[in-house]
Scaffold this motif. Structure first.
Motif, PDB file in Angstrom:
ATOM      1  N   ARG A 155      38.448  41.315  45.364  1.00 51.01           N
ATOM      2  CA  ARG A 155      37.177  41.511  44.789  1.00 51.01           C
ATOM      3  C   ARG A 155      37.431  41.469  43.227  1.00 51.01           C
ATOM      4  O   ARG A 155      36.787  40.953  42.592  1.00 51.01           O
ATOM      5  CB  ARG A 155      36.600  42.777  45.070  1.00 51.01           C
ATOM      6  N   GLU A 156      38.666  42.208  42.783  1.00 52.80           N
ATOM      7  CA  GLU A 156      38.811  42.057  41.304  1.00 52.80           C
ATOM      8  C   GLU A 156      39.196  40.744  40.780  1.00 52.80           C
ATOM      9  O   GLU A 156      38.764  40.493  39.703  1.00 52.80           O
ATOM     10  CB  GLU A 156      39.861  43.174  41.009  1.00 52.80           C
ATOM     11  N   LEU A 157      40.027  40.172  41.714  1.00 54.44           N
ATOM     12  CA  LEU A 157      40.352  38.866  41.189  1.00 54.44           C
ATOM     13  C   LEU A 157      39.300  37.948  41.051  1.00 54.44           C
ATOM     14  O   LEU A 157      39.160  37.176  40.172  1.00 54.44           O
ATOM     15  CB  LEU A 157      41.457  38.307  42.189  1.00 54.44           C
ATOM     16  N   ARG A 158      38.415  37.828  42.020  1.00 58.49           N
ATOM     17  CA  ARG A 158      37.258  37.032  42.102  1.00 58.49           C
ATOM     18  C   ARG A 158      36.274  37.251  40.948  1.00 58.49           C
ATOM     19  O   ARG A 158      35.578  36.598  40.197  1.00 58.49           O
ATOM     20  CB  ARG A 158      36.453  37.347  43.228  1.00 58.49           C
ATOM     21  N   ALA A 159      36.159  38.743  40.585  1.00 52.15           N
ATOM     22  CA  ALA A 159      35.360  39.205  39.419  1.00 52.15           C
ATOM     23  C   ALA A 159      35.750  38.457  37.956  1.00 52.15           C
ATOM     24  O   ALA A 159      35.076  38.267  37.463  1.00 52.15           O
ATOM     25  CB  ALA A 159      35.198  40.527  39.444  1.00 52.15           C
ATOM     26  N   ARG A 160      37.178  38.636  37.933  1.00 52.00           N
ATOM     27  CA  ARG A 160      37.836  37.969  36.884  1.00 52.00           C
ATOM     28  C   ARG A 160      37.892  36.488  36.855  1.00 52.00           C
ATOM     29  O   ARG A 160      38.600  35.797  35.937  1.00 52.00           O
ATOM     30  CB  ARG A 160      39.200  38.565  36.584  1.00 52.00           C
ATOM     31  N   GLU A 161      37.602  35.800  37.927  1.00 51.42           N
ATOM     32  CA  GLU A 161      37.589  34.615  38.366  1.00 51.42           C
ATOM     33  C   GLU A 161      39.001  34.065  38.125  1.00 51.42           C
ATOM     34  O   GLU A 161      39.323  32.869  37.762  1.00 51.42           O
ATOM     35  CB  GLU A 161      36.798  33.738  36.992  1.00 51.42           C
ATOM     36  N   LEU A 162      39.857  34.780  38.980  1.00 48.45           N
ATOM     37  CA  LEU A 162      41.106  34.176  39.180  1.00 48.45           C
ATOM     38  C   LEU A 162      41.279  33.819  40.401  1.00 48.45           C
ATOM     39  O   LEU A 162      40.914  34.221  41.328  1.00 48.45           O
ATOM     40  CB  LEU A 162      42.094  35.495  38.938  1.00 48.45           C
ATOM     41  N   GLU A 163      42.327  32.851  40.582  1.00 46.92           N
ATOM     42  CA  GLU A 163      42.553  32.183  41.935  1.00 46.92           C
ATOM     43  C   GLU A 163      43.559  33.372  42.735  1.00 46.92           C
ATOM     44  O   GLU A 163      44.745  33.427  42.396  1.00 46.92           O
ATOM     45  CB  GLU A 163      43.143  30.928  41.731  1.00 46.92           C
ATOM     46  N   LEU A 164      42.994  33.580  43.841  1.00 44.58           N
ATOM     47  CA  LEU A 164      43.904  34.512  44.883  1.00 44.58           C
ATOM     48  C   LEU A 164      44.494  33.355  45.862  1.00 44.58           C
ATOM     49  O   LEU A 164      43.884  32.814  46.562  1.00 44.58           O
ATOM     50  CB  LEU A 164      42.864  35.600  45.711  1.00 44.58           C
ATOM     51  N   LEU A 165      45.539  33.165  45.610  1.00 50.37           N
ATOM     52  CA  LEU A 165      46.393  32.163  46.459  1.00 50.37           C
ATOM     53  C   LEU A 165      46.603  32.514  47.997  1.00 50.37           C
ATOM     54  O   LEU A 165      46.334  31.764  48.768  1.00 50.37           O
ATOM     55  CB  LEU A 165      47.860  31.907  45.983  1.00 50.37           C
ATOM     56  N   GLY A 166      46.685  33.675  48.112  1.00 53.35           N
ATOM     57  CA  GLY A 166      46.806  34.470  49.640  1.00 53.35           C
ATOM     58  C   GLY A 166      47.403  35.595  49.610  1.00 53.35           C
ATOM     59  O   GLY A 166      47.659  36.179  48.555  1.00 53.35           O
ATOM     60  N   VAL A 167      47.641  36.146  50.835  1.00 56.45           N
ATOM     61  CA  VAL A 167      48.288  37.262  51.253  1.00 56.45           C
ATOM     62  C   VAL A 167      49.411  37.152  51.794  1.00 56.45           C
ATOM     63  O   VAL A 167      49.666  36.448  52.905  1.00 56.45           O
ATOM     64  CB  VAL A 167      47.180  38.285  51.898  1.00 56.45           C
ATOM     65  N   VAL A 168      50.720  38.019  51.492  1.00 57.72           N
ATOM     66  CA  VAL A 168      51.837  38.357  52.252  1.00 57.72           C
ATOM     67  C   VAL A 168      51.994  39.529  52.712  1.00 57.72           C
ATOM     68  O   VAL A 168      51.757  40.373  51.987  1.00 57.72           O
ATOM     69  CB  VAL A 168      53.170  37.805  51.600  1.00 57.72           C
ATOM     70  N   ILE A 169      52.352  39.799  53.882  1.00 60.66           N
ATOM     71  CA  ILE A 169      52.614  41.210  54.327  1.00 60.66           C
ATOM     72  C   ILE A 169      53.975  41.435  54.116  1.00 60.66           C
ATOM     73  O   ILE A 169      54.889  40.619  54.380  1.00 60.66           O
ATOM     74  CB  ILE A 169      52.563  41.153  56.084  1.00 60.66           C
ATOM     75  N   GLY A 170      54.207  42.403  53.170  1.00 58.86           N
ATOM     76  CA  GLY A 170      55.455  42.641  52.750  1.00 58.86           C
ATOM     77  C   GLY A 170      56.737  43.297  53.584  1.00 58.86           C
ATOM     78  O   GLY A 170      57.671  43.059  53.222  1.00 58.86           O
TER      79      GLY A 170
END
Length: 243
Positions: A155-170
């Motif tokens: 949500r914070e990334l979207r609010a800042r209009e930053l691209e979320l490439l994806g999620v990796v389970i570490g």
């Protein structure tokens, strides 16, 4: 994608080993790679830091850090307590941009989560990503609680209009519990972005040669890997509970 910013949903979620895996997969694909640790904390002079660990596991990367502070604290706090100048988002962006002129891929690894403060003005890794106009990869834990922290980060990334490439389970456990198995299906939904990999627990303990060979198999093609999210989800996600 000349620059990729890598953050975690918190500390100890596998961010550094994921950075190493992304670097190893890119190297295996024939790309030149640099790794930049924005601020290293909790490490004494001469001691190996996260960028060094990435180089040890991944191989021939250009590894560097902008500053290191001795206490294991948020970078801004650690800098203040050490009486030293903090690292600022502009510093991170300038260093990464310079590396991008000399490498195919630059991986910028943050400290802790997305909004950990770098300086007294409240600068964060998100600010550096904005300056770089770079996508962000989020490393999340597998188990209970990860959906909340992952969604807040997304949500914070979207609010800042930053691209979320994806999620990796570490760190994916050998015997995953029910929460972890359910999270495989739920993480992409709460993030609004694809699941791009899952690293096995203990990956950092592998011999470097084994790590480099295995790394592409932990990551999706978007990250130069061969990992299949649909197949992983079908295998690990539990069947619905039928009354």
């Amino acid at each position: 994608m000349p620059v990729l910013v890598i953050t975690g949903t918190g500390t100890e979620v596998g961010k550094t080993v994921t950075t190493a895996a992304v670097a190893a997969a890119a190297l295996a694909a024939g790309r030149s790679v640099a790794v930049l640790k924005a601020a290293q904390t909790g490490v004494a002079p001469g001691e190996r830091g996260d960028a060094d660990e990435v180089a040890r596991l991944a191989g021939a990367v250009t590894a560097g850090e902008l500053a290191r502070f001795p206490e294991p604290l948020a970078p801004g706090t650690a800098a203040r307590r050490a009486g030293r100048e903090p690292v600022r988002p502009q510093d991170v962006a300038e260093a990464a941009a310079k590396l991008a002129t000399e490498h195919d891929l630059v991986l910028v690894e943050g400290a802790g989560g997305l909004l950990v403060r770098f300086d007294e003005a409240g600068g964060t890794l998100a600010d550096a990503a904005r300056l770089l106009r770079a996508p962000v990869l989020v490393v999340a834990s597998a188990g209970l609680g990860t959906l909340n922290t992952t969604e807040l980060t997304a949500r914070e990334l979207r609010a800042r209009e930053l691209e979320l490439l994806g999620v990796v389970i570490g760190s994916w456990p050998e015997r995953a519990d029910l929460a972890s198995r359910c999270n495989v299906a739920d993480l992409p939904d709460v993030a609004g972005a694809p699941l791009l990999g899952a690293l096995p627990a203990g990956a950092a303990a592998l011999a470097p040669a084994v790590f480099r060979t295995a790394a592409p198999g932990w990551l999706a093609p978007r990250l130069d890997g061969t990992w299949d999210a649909a197949a992983f989800t079908a295998r690990e996600a539990p069947a619905p509970l039928v009354a």
